[in-house]
Design an enzyme around this catalytic site. Structure first.
Site, PDB file in Angstrom:
ATOM      1  N   PRO A 182      -5.852  28.885 -11.026  1.00  0.00           N
ATOM      2  CA  PRO A 182      -4.930  27.866 -11.528  1.00  0.00           C
ATOM      3  C   PRO A 182      -3.718  27.631 -10.642  1.00  0.00           C
ATOM      4  O   PRO A 182      -3.155  28.571 -10.072  1.00  0.00           O
ATOM      5  CB  PRO A 182      -4.496  28.428 -12.895  1.00  0.00           C
ATOM      6  N   ASN A 183      -3.367  26.362 -10.558  1.00  0.00           N
ATOM      7  CA  ASN A 183      -2.168  25.859  -9.859  1.00  0.00           C
ATOM      8  C   ASN A 183      -2.294  25.898  -8.339  1.00  0.00           C
ATOM      9  O   ASN A 183      -1.409  25.408  -7.645  1.00  0.00           O
ATOM     10  CB  ASN A 183      -0.899  26.606 -10.309  1.00  0.00           C
ATOM     11  N   ARG A 240       3.897  22.994  -4.137  1.00  0.00           N
ATOM     12  CA  ARG A 240       4.300  23.990  -5.126  1.00  0.00           C
ATOM     13  C   ARG A 240       5.108  25.099  -4.447  1.00  0.00           C
ATOM     14  O   ARG A 240       4.570  25.814  -3.578  1.00  0.00           O
ATOM     15  CB  ARG A 240       3.044  24.599  -5.749  1.00  0.00           C
ATOM     16  N   TYR A 244       4.847  29.803  -1.231  1.00  0.00           N
ATOM     17  CA  TYR A 244       3.416  29.637  -0.939  1.00  0.00           C
ATOM     18  C   TYR A 244       3.119  28.871   0.351  1.00  0.00           C
ATOM     19  O   TYR A 244       1.948  28.713   0.707  1.00  0.00           O
ATOM     20  CB  TYR A 244       2.731  28.941  -2.127  1.00  0.00           C
ATOM     21  N   ASN A 257      -8.729  34.163  -5.150  1.00  0.00           N
ATOM     22  CA  ASN A 257      -7.318  34.176  -5.553  1.00  0.00           C
ATOM     23  C   ASN A 257      -7.259  33.681  -6.995  1.00  0.00           C
ATOM     24  O   ASN A 257      -7.353  32.475  -7.245  1.00  0.00           O
ATOM     25  CB  ASN A 257      -6.491  33.266  -4.638  1.00  0.00           C
ATOM     26  N   ALA A 269      -2.380  33.103 -11.568  1.00  0.00           N
ATOM     27  CA  ALA A 269      -1.733  33.839 -12.664  1.00  0.00           C
ATOM     28  C   ALA A 269      -2.739  34.565 -13.563  1.00  0.00           C
ATOM     29  O   ALA A 269      -2.367  35.506 -14.271  1.00  0.00           O
ATOM     30  CB  ALA A 269      -0.870  32.893 -13.492  1.00  0.00           C
ATOM     31  N   HIS A 271      -2.974  38.420 -13.680  1.00  0.00           N
ATOM     32  CA  HIS A 271      -2.099  39.286 -14.474  1.00  0.00           C
ATOM     33  C   HIS A 271      -2.432  39.254 -15.966  1.00  0.00           C
ATOM     34  O   HIS A 271      -1.819  39.968 -16.744  1.00  0.00           O
ATOM     35  CB  HIS A 271      -0.639  38.860 -14.256  1.00  0.00           C
ATOM     36  N   ASP A 307     -13.927  41.478 -16.715  1.00  0.00           N
ATOM     37  CA  ASP A 307     -15.260  41.780 -17.260  1.00  0.00           C
ATOM     38  C   ASP A 307     -16.355  41.014 -16.514  1.00  0.00           C
ATOM     39  O   ASP A 307     -17.460  41.546 -16.309  1.00  0.00           O
ATOM     40  CB  ASP A 307     -15.320  41.425 -18.748  1.00  0.00           C
ATOM     41  N   GLU A 347      -9.975  40.306  -3.646  1.00  0.00           N
ATOM     42  CA  GLU A 347      -8.814  39.663  -4.265  1.00  0.00           C
ATOM     43  C   GLU A 347      -7.806  39.316  -3.175  1.00  0.00           C
ATOM     44  O   GLU A 347      -7.470  40.166  -2.347  1.00  0.00           O
ATOM     45  CB  GLU A 347      -8.197  40.650  -5.267  1.00  0.00           C
ATOM     46  N   HIS A 378      -3.980  37.272  -2.478  1.00  0.00           N
ATOM     47  CA  HIS A 378      -2.785  36.550  -2.925  1.00  0.00           C
ATOM     48  C   HIS A 378      -1.992  36.115  -1.710  1.00  0.00           C
ATOM     49  O   HIS A 378      -1.782  36.908  -0.773  1.00  0.00           O
ATOM     50  CB  HIS A 378      -1.914  37.434  -3.828  1.00  0.00           C
ATOM     51  N   SER A 435       1.221  35.300  -1.660  1.00  0.00           N
ATOM     52  CA  SER A 435       2.527  35.974  -1.672  1.00  0.00           C
ATOM     53  C   SER A 435       2.334  37.474  -1.868  1.00  0.00           C
ATOM     54  O   SER A 435       1.272  37.922  -2.328  1.00  0.00           O
ATOM     55  CB  SER A 435       3.388  35.406  -2.802  1.00  0.00           C
ATOM     56  N   ARG A 460       7.615  40.732  -5.980  1.00  0.00           N
ATOM     57  CA  ARG A 460       8.098  39.665  -6.860  1.00  0.00           C
ATOM     58  C   ARG A 460       8.359  40.211  -8.268  1.00  0.00           C
ATOM     59  O   ARG A 460       8.563  41.395  -8.431  1.00  0.00           O
ATOM     60  CB  ARG A 460       7.085  38.508  -6.837  1.00  0.00           C
ATOM     61  N   ARG A 473       4.111  40.330 -12.175  1.00  0.00           N
ATOM     62  CA  ARG A 473       3.065  40.090 -11.168  1.00  0.00           C
ATOM     63  C   ARG A 473       2.546  41.393 -10.548  1.00  0.00           C
ATOM     64  O   ARG A 473       1.667  41.376  -9.696  1.00  0.00           O
ATOM     65  CB  ARG A 473       3.593  39.192 -10.045  1.00  0.00           C
TER      66      ARG A 473
HETATM   67  C1  DQA Z   1      -0.649  34.042  -6.433  1.00  0.00           C
HETATM   68  C2  DQA Z   1       0.320  35.023  -7.101  1.00  0.00           C
HETATM   69  C3  DQA Z   1       0.297  34.867  -8.612  1.00  0.00           C
HETATM   70  O1  DQA Z   1       1.228  35.763  -9.218  1.00  0.00           O
HETATM   71  C4  DQA Z   1       0.677  33.440  -8.992  1.00  0.00           C
HETATM   72  O2  DQA Z   1       0.584  33.283 -10.397  1.00  0.00           O
HETATM   73  C5  DQA Z   1      -0.128  32.421  -8.275  1.00  0.00           C
HETATM   74  C6  DQA Z   1      -0.381  32.620  -6.849  1.00  0.00           C
HETATM   75  C7  DQA Z   1      -0.550  34.120  -4.898  1.00  0.00           C
HETATM   76  O3  DQA Z   1      -1.450  33.631  -4.238  1.00  0.00           O
HETATM   77  O4  DQA Z   1       0.445  34.626  -4.354  1.00  0.00           O
HETATM   78  O5  DQA Z   1      -0.515  31.413  -8.838  1.00  0.00           O
HETATM   79  O6  DQA Z   1      -1.977  34.396  -6.791  1.00  0.00           O
END
Ligand code: DQA
Length: 155
Positions: free
Chosen positions: A9-10, A17, A22, A78, A81, A84, A91, A103, A105, A107, A112, A116
């Site tokens: 998401p996002n 953003r 990012y 990735n 959010a 978390h 699962d 995995e 990320h 950032s 942070r 997170r």
């Molecule tokens: C993220 C870190 C997450 O905490 C955040 O909610 C994101 C981006 C990252 O790529 O740094 O959406 O996954």
């Protein structure tokens, strides 16, 4: 061999953003880099992004099946959010073992906010790469390619 770069998401908002956190590359830029870096490693990279937890779970299930059938190497993920919050994604990954999920990320989540710092994905991931921006995806692709070539150093 096929590899999925999966973004949650996002991450479709990348570029505009919180650029201070990012960066300024868009999701299309990121995906293009992954495809190119994959090609250099001999991997066929496919990309998918969704803001919906269930759609991400469906992708994990599909790629678990492809891995079992021997046509897919793994997934670079990735989870945004959902990292978390999502026991359902935890699962799903556990449910399709031994599909390797790395995995990533952008950032450094550990530097942070406290919310997170916990990841539901980390315990079921093959490994985690955080804080290297878009380069983290390339590092994850390298890790998958090295595993496939039998070059992985055992932890
Ligand atoms: C993220 C870190 C997450 O905490 C955040 O909610 C994101 C981006 C990252 O790529 O740094 O959406 O996954």
């Amino acid at each position: 061999m096929r590899v999925l770069v999966l973004n949650g998401p996002n991450l479709n908002l990348l570029g505009t953003r919180e650029p201070g956190v990012y960066g300024t590359l868009t999701l299309a830029d990121l995906e293009q880099r992954c495809v190119q870096e994959g090609q250099a490693l001999g991997l066929q990279v496919e990309c998918y992004q969704s803001n919906h937890e269930g759609a991400l779970i469906d992708q994990i299930h599909t790629w678990g099946r492809l891995h079992r059938e021997g046509t897919a190497l793994g997934v670079v993920f990735n989870p945004g959010a959902y990292t978390h919050t999502s026991i359902a994604l935890h699962d799903a990954i556990k449910g399709v073992e031994p599909l390797p999920v790395i995995e990533v990320h952008l950032s450094n989540v550990h530097a942070r906010e406290a919310f997170r710092h916990h990841s539901w994905i980390a315990p079921v991931a093959a490994g985690s790469i955080v804080g290297f921006g878009v380069d983290g995806y390339g590092l994850a692709l390298q890790a998958l390619a090295r595993r496939a070539a039998g070059l992985r150093t055992k932890p």
